[in-house]
Design a protein around this motif. Structure first.
Motif, PDB file in Angstrom:
ATOM      1  N   UNK A  33       0.845  -1.203   0.000  1.00  0.00           N
ATOM      2  CA  UNK A  33       0.000   0.000   0.000  1.00  0.00           C
ATOM      3  C   UNK A  33       0.875   1.245   0.000  1.00  0.00           C
ATOM      4  N   UNK A  34       1.890   1.260   0.850  1.00  0.00           N
ATOM      5  CA  UNK A  34       2.764   2.431   0.957  1.00  0.00           C
ATOM      6  C   UNK A  34       3.552   2.672  -0.325  1.00  0.00           C
ATOM      7  N   UNK A  36       2.503   1.960  -3.351  1.00  0.00           N
ATOM      8  CA  UNK A  36       1.550   2.561  -4.309  1.00  0.00           C
ATOM      9  C   UNK A  36       1.279   4.024  -3.959  1.00  0.00           C
ATOM     10  N   UNK A  37       1.164   4.318  -2.673  1.00  0.00           N
ATOM     11  CA  UNK A  37       0.946   5.701  -2.238  1.00  0.00           C
ATOM     12  C   UNK A  37       2.151   6.553  -2.637  1.00  0.00           C
ATOM     13  N   UNK A  38       3.354   6.034  -2.448  1.00  0.00           N
ATOM     14  CA  UNK A  38       4.571   6.787  -2.787  1.00  0.00           C
ATOM     15  C   UNK A  38       4.600   7.147  -4.263  1.00  0.00           C
ATOM     16  N   UNK A  39       4.157   6.234  -5.115  1.00  0.00           N
ATOM     17  CA  UNK A  39       4.112   6.511  -6.552  1.00  0.00           C
ATOM     18  C   UNK A  39       3.166   7.676  -6.839  1.00  0.00           C
ATOM     19  N   UNK A  40       2.014   7.680  -6.192  1.00  0.00           N
ATOM     20  CA  UNK A  40       1.051   8.759  -6.397  1.00  0.00           C
ATOM     21  C   UNK A  40       1.565  10.073  -5.790  1.00  0.00           C
ATOM     22  N   UNK A  57       9.506   4.999  -0.197  1.00  0.00           N
ATOM     23  CA  UNK A  57       9.263   4.616   1.196  1.00  0.00           C
ATOM     24  C   UNK A  57      10.588   4.135   1.771  1.00  0.00           C
ATOM     25  N   UNK A  58      11.059   4.836   2.809  1.00  0.00           N
ATOM     26  CA  UNK A  58      12.349   4.457   3.391  1.00  0.00           C
ATOM     27  C   UNK A  58      12.177   3.576   4.621  1.00  0.00           C
ATOM     28  N   UNK A 177       7.814   6.386   6.708  1.00  0.00           N
ATOM     29  CA  UNK A 177       8.697   7.487   6.351  1.00  0.00           C
ATOM     30  C   UNK A 177       8.993   7.403   4.863  1.00  0.00           C
ATOM     31  N   UNK A 178       8.944   8.549   4.228  1.00  0.00           N
ATOM     32  CA  UNK A 178       9.286   8.591   2.816  1.00  0.00           C
ATOM     33  C   UNK A 178      10.458   9.522   2.618  1.00  0.00           C
ATOM     34  N   UNK A 179      11.283   9.182   1.668  1.00  0.00           N
ATOM     35  CA  UNK A 179      12.407  10.027   1.297  1.00  0.00           C
ATOM     36  C   UNK A 179      12.010  10.756   0.025  1.00  0.00           C
TER      37      UNK A 179
END
Length: 182
Positions: A33-34, A36-40, A57-58, A177-179
């Motif tokens: 899920x994360x 796919x969210x990161x792509x958006x 997503x890191x 956490x996302x980078x």
């Protein structure tokens, strides 16, 4: 003769004080899920700053709220959003201040180079970033649609880490956490 090759098995110590409450299967679902969210999010932030952005997503982890909050320092660029109107529960979107300044500068037509600024965001910067935060929260809602339905309200800005009381101290959080690279 051993049944399992000892060199292929990784043994991890078990933390009896803070046992994991998400199974490996649930963590794998959340990871998907994360991602796919990161792509958006990459698409949304790229459009906002009009420059190519990488969002990866890191880390996805479970942590106690008091431990998580202790890691924050003031000033912080936090957007607290009610998850469902009248039903309680809030989420927090934390943007590192240096990244927040770069994003706002890019959104206003600048180069995104902001050196040494450590003050809190101005009201105008909060409004500009708040619109992007709202789009991010709705993207997260869409990503979680199959797992948990929620209707986020309008985000409110917080710059003081100590004022972030979205749950009780002893509660546990799922964080991701996302980078972001601009």
């Amino acid at each position: 003769m051993p049944i399992v090759d000892p060199t292929s098995v990784e043994v991890l110590p078990y933390d009896f004080r803070r046992p994991p409450w998400l199974s490996k299967e649930k963590r794998a679902v959340l990871r998907g899920v994360h991602d796919r969210i990161a792509t958006e999010l990459e698409r949304i932030v790229t459009a906002a700053v009009r420059h190519e952005v990488s969002v990866v997503v890191s880390d996805a982890s479970q942590v106690g709220f008091s431990d998580w909050k202790r890691e924050l320092s003031t000033p912080v660029a936090a957007f607290v959003t009610p998850l469902s109107a009248g039903e309680g529960g809030e989420s927090a979107l934390i943007i590192e201040p240096a990244l927040a300044f770069r994003i706002v500068d890019r959104m206003l037509g600048g180069t995104g180079v902001v050196a040494g600024r450590t003050a809190a965001l101005t009201e105008l910067e909060q409004v500009i970033l708040g619109d992007l935060a709202s789009r991010i929260v709705h993207t997260i809602r869409d990503g979680y649609r199959d797992l948990a339905e929620f209707s986020p309200g309008d985000p409110r800005f917080e710059s003081i880490a100590e004022s972030l009381d979205i749950v009780a101290r002893h509660e546990r959080l799922v964080t991701f956490d996302v980078k972001v690279t601009i």
